[in-house]
Design a protein around this motif. Structure first.
Motif, PDB file in Angstrom:
ATOM      1  N   GLY A 321       0.803  -1.218   0.000  1.00 20.73           N
ATOM      2  CA  GLY A 321       0.000   0.000   0.000  1.00 20.73           C
ATOM      3  C   GLY A 321       0.832   1.263   0.000  1.00 20.73           C
ATOM      4  O   GLY A 321       0.482   2.242   0.667  1.00 20.73           O
ATOM      5  N   LEU A 322       1.936   1.256  -0.777  1.00 18.61           N
ATOM      6  CA  LEU A 322       2.849   2.397  -0.791  1.00 18.61           C
ATOM      7  C   LEU A 322       2.667   3.208  -2.069  1.00 18.61           C
ATOM      8  O   LEU A 322       2.673   2.654  -3.171  1.00 18.61           O
ATOM      9  N   PRO A 323       2.521   4.519  -1.966  1.00 12.99           N
ATOM     10  CA  PRO A 323       2.464   5.342  -3.172  1.00 12.99           C
ATOM     11  C   PRO A 323       3.749   5.191  -3.983  1.00 12.99           C
ATOM     12  O   PRO A 323       4.828   4.939  -3.432  1.00 12.99           O
ATOM     13  N   ALA A 324       3.629   5.352  -5.290  1.00 12.82           N
ATOM     14  CA  ALA A 324       4.787   5.249  -6.177  1.00 12.82           C
ATOM     15  C   ALA A 324       4.704   6.320  -7.248  1.00 12.82           C
ATOM     16  O   ALA A 324       3.616   6.612  -7.766  1.00 12.82           O
ATOM     17  N   VAL A 325       5.844   6.909  -7.583  1.00 16.83           N
ATOM     18  CA  VAL A 325       5.913   7.911  -8.646  1.00 16.83           C
ATOM     19  C   VAL A 325       6.980   7.483  -9.643  1.00 16.83           C
ATOM     20  O   VAL A 325       7.934   6.790  -9.293  1.00 16.83           O
TER      21      VAL A 325
END
Length: 782
Positions: A321-325
């Motif tokens: 559940g980690l944001p990624a860019v």
């Protein structure tokens, strides 16, 4: 066109791009002039997910808290290719500067009780390093720096002498050093691919230095720690993470898509180190938000779109559940559009300069481009990457910082929608009531979450308008003690799980039965009740879940129902590893800098602990025949200490870090004395062919043992020592032991790093650290 955009990126200053400043303490971000258009910035957000920790962190920022931001990665995070200071011009630094500009804190940094003393000591060391730096005094005035409105209170707090510091940081931006870091080309425009000239050391230089000093000295700012180490894999950072960022960090960026192997892993066995790194970061006492940052090798457009580890690492983003860019997602699909937009913009800029000549025409042309609305033209590849095949220029870092800023703004807006219940298709506002959250939490955590803090009403601003919930009083000592207790239980559960995994692996690797009846017997025996070790593990894990649930139930101590819900979600236990048994080591696996003395056996004779005045700490022996002994744990989580069917498969690589130089250096022999086993290994720290001093690493296969005793004995001059060394051996026998790194993968064939730059070991970073490296070479590494 590319030259203009490259210059804009080179001169990019978030402090000067605030278009409309919000009221201090309102919790509303100031309006910001982005240089990249929103479609590209949104495209760069490849996964948002629940982002519970990042949502909660943004609410803390809106409530006025100062936070710590850290970045982990390789040479891109470390600033290779930017032509300047990594604490100012990398994506993490730009993001933190943006955060200070649009949501400046009104409360000082909060210290965890167990870190307060060490933080004060490090702050003193950083100030000392700054004041002892070389260079002329920067002659400027408070008025010049006060153009930045958020600096006014800071300047008043520090007095008129605040900016009259020795300019050690500015000296590192000299043409010679910038050129050296970019492969020998001089000038700040080297590596940009265009002629981007630097601004003179006047107001802009004063601003940059003031930002650096403020990051060191002011507790009432968001702070940034750059933990990037060029030439490393995620396996190295998995071992040494806590030596490169502080334990009380609030937000961690992780960037290893370029450094780690690009080929996809079918069963994710090759991604084990990266998962351990994520789990270590997520399990820090501060419960930081973790964001994956994906770069990619452009290679002048010749690289394949899939040529990075980003695809595999996106699986971890969704799993945890980690944001990624992603720079790739923001840039590559829009490259053709950038060329078309650039042509149109060129025509308009030429029209703006029409009728003017010489310098006047150039000024009109550039003024038009500098004030134009964001467009796809900003993504021109030569402005983002320049001549470097892998490392982006400041343009790539600016783009990623703006993508990260957009992610945070979107979460802030989403939080407000959650708070108001104004979500299309999501039902009435009551769907997000506290009572519903309690029901879901009870089902999840199997415990009652009824606590007075959960009933805190939304506070009002002094003017009576509805405002953001503000922090209430919170006993940091009590909170810290609870966090420590939960961390201790977590370590105990991890050790129990590791022991169970080892027991299971060793007992199941027996020879196959010779008859079907024995197979049946074996099969039936495996279906019996859990073993004592497994039962103990289950009991320990249940206790861990109960402790974490209790801490989650206590609540954050401030805020409304949304913040309480985000707090509970942030304290959810981590899922079992994606790769079975892939738990981080419960013991330390990285002994460098100030951690090295902890494993040295006393008494020590003939070796001195010193940095030699150059910022590189280590144990130094100057004469032949001096021995130092070190005892450490070389076990690997979830791996049997000895496998009869594959003896070499259980060995780990022990990295011996040492100083290598071209004069006066000698040899040493490494021996496994007791506990563990290894082949005697000779290390030669003399390299006459390279007139540089750097930290090198020799990797030695070592067996696993809880108490592995290693000895290092000096052998005299290096093998390439000149003939004069025979007459003066005392002048050519120096050996400097810099550290030990325990590999976390049994059976590994290669180490996690071939060299180690000792500039990010202090978790808060001194300004003078790179100058103190004493001319050490920066190896090329992705």
């Amino acid at each position: 066109m590319e030259e203009n955009f490259a210059r804009q990126y080179y001169d990019y200053a978030p402090e000067l791009r605030v278009a409309e400043k919000s009221e201090a303490g309102s919790g509303t971000p100031s309006k910001y002039r982005f240089i990249f258009d929103r479609p590209e910035r949104v495209a760069g957000i490849t996964y948002q997910g629940p982002a519970s920790r990042l949502r909660l962190l943004m609410e803390r920022v809106r409530a006025g808290h100062s936070i710590r931001v850290g970045a982990l990665g390789g040479s891109i995070t470390g600033g290779q290719g930017i032509g300047g200071n990594k604490h100012l011009y990398t994506y993490g630094a730009y993001f933190t500067r943006w955060l200070n500009a649009v949501l400046p804190p009104t409360k000082p940094l909060k210290h965890h009780h167990s870190h307060a003393n060490s933080s004060a000591k490090k702050a003193s060391q950083r100030r000392s390093a700054l004041e002892q730096g070389e260079g002329d005094v920067l002659e400027t005035t408070m008025a010049e720096a006060a153009e930045l409105s958020w600096f006014e209170e800071l300047l008043a707090a520090h007095g008129a002498g605040f900016l009259h510091k020795r300019r050690s940081a500015l000296a590192r931006l000299s043409r010679a050093e910038v050129g050296a870091s970019l492969g020998g080309e001089e000038g700040p425009s080297a590596g940009l691919g265009v002629a981007a000239a630097a601004q003179p050391a006047s107001r802009r230089s004063a601003m940059d230095e003031a930002i650096l000093i403020a990051n060191l000295e002011s507790p009432q700012l968001h702070h940034f720690t750059n933990g990037g180490v060029p030439g490393t894999l995620s396996a190295y950072m998995s071992s040494c993470m806590q030596t490169h960022i502080p334990e009380n960090v609030d937000l961690v960026f992780v960037e290893y898509s370029v450094n780690d192997v690009a080929a996809p892993s079918r069963d994710f066995e090759d991604r084990r180190p990266f998962e351990r790194l994520l789990r270590k970061a997520l399990a820090l006492p501060s419960r930081p938000a973790v964001v994956l940052v994906h770069f990619f090798p452009w290679r002048h457009g010749e690289a394949e779109y899939w040529e990075s580890a980003e695809r595999d690492y996106q699986e971890y983003a969704s799993f945890y559940g980690l944001p990624a860019v992603s720079l790739r997602a923001a840039m590559v699909p829009a490259v053709e559009a950038s060329y078309i937009a650039a042509e149109e913009l060129e025509e308009e800029a030429q029209a703006a300069a029409k009728g003017k000549k010489g310098a006047e025409a150039a000024r009109a042309y550039n003024a038009f481009l500098n004030n134009t609305a964001p467009s796809a033209a900003a993504l021109l590849p030569n402005a983002v990457f320049g001549r470097d095949l892998i490392h982006p220029t400041r343009g790539g870092h600016v783009l990623m910082a703006e993508v990260l800023a957009t992610l945070c703004l979107d979460l802030i807006w989403s939080n407000d929608a959650l708070r108001s219940g104004d979500l299309p298709g999501e039902g009435a506002p009551g769907a997000y009531s506290l009572q519903e959250e309690k029901k879901r939490s009870r089902a999840l955590l199997a415990t009652a979450l009824d606590h007075p803090h959960h009933h805190t009403a939304e506070l009002q601003r002094p003017d009576g308008a509805s405002g953001l919930p503000q922090p209430q009083s919170l006993d940091e000592e009590e909170e810290g003690a609870q966090l420590d207790a939960v961390a201790a239980k977590r370590r105990g559960a991890r050790r129990a799980l590791q022991a169970s995994s080892k027991t299971k692996k060793t007992t199941t690797k027996k020879k196959k039965p010779s008859s079907s009846s024995s197979k049946s017997k074996s099969s039936s025996s495996t279906s019996t009740k859990p073993t004592a070790a497994e039962a103990a593990l289950l009991k320990e894990r249940q206790a861990l879940l109960k402790a974490e649930a209790a801490l989650a139930a206590k609540g954050p101590g401030w805020g409304d129902a949304l913040i309480s819900a985000l707090h509970r979600l942030s304290f959810r236990p981590l899922p079992e590893p994606l790769v079975a048994g892939n738990y981080p080591a419960s013991h330390s696996t990285c002994y460098i800098d100030q951690l090295l003395p902890s494993i040295v056996q006393q008494p020590v004779k003939g070796w001195n602990w010193t940095d030699e005045g150059r910022g590189k700490w280590g144990w130094v022996a100057l004469e032949k025949g001096e021995t130092i002994e070190l005892k450490l744990d070389t076990r690997v989580p979830g791996s049997p200490a000895s496998d009869p069917d594959n003896p070499n498969g259980s060995l780990i690589l022990l990295g011996i870090a040492f100083l290598q130089s071209y004069s006066g250096m000698g040899r040493a022999k490494v021996v496994c004395e007791s506990g563990c086993k290894c082949k005697d290994t000779e290390i030669d720290s003399l390299d006459v062919e390279r007139t540089v001093s750097l930290t090198n690493i020799t990797n030695i296969p070592v067996s696993q043992h809880q108490s592995c005793l290693i000895s290092v004995t000096t052998l005299g001059p290096g093998r390439e020592a000149p003939s004069e060394a025979a007459a003066h051996p005392d002048q050519w026998s120096k050996f400097k032991l810099m550290g030990l790194v325990v590999g976390e993968e049994a059976g590994a064939k290669t180490g996690t790093v071939g060299w180690l730059r000792m500039t990010t070991l202090n978790a808060a970073h001194s300004l003078g650290e790179e100058g103190a490296a004493g001319g050490g070479e920066e190896a090329e590494g992705e």
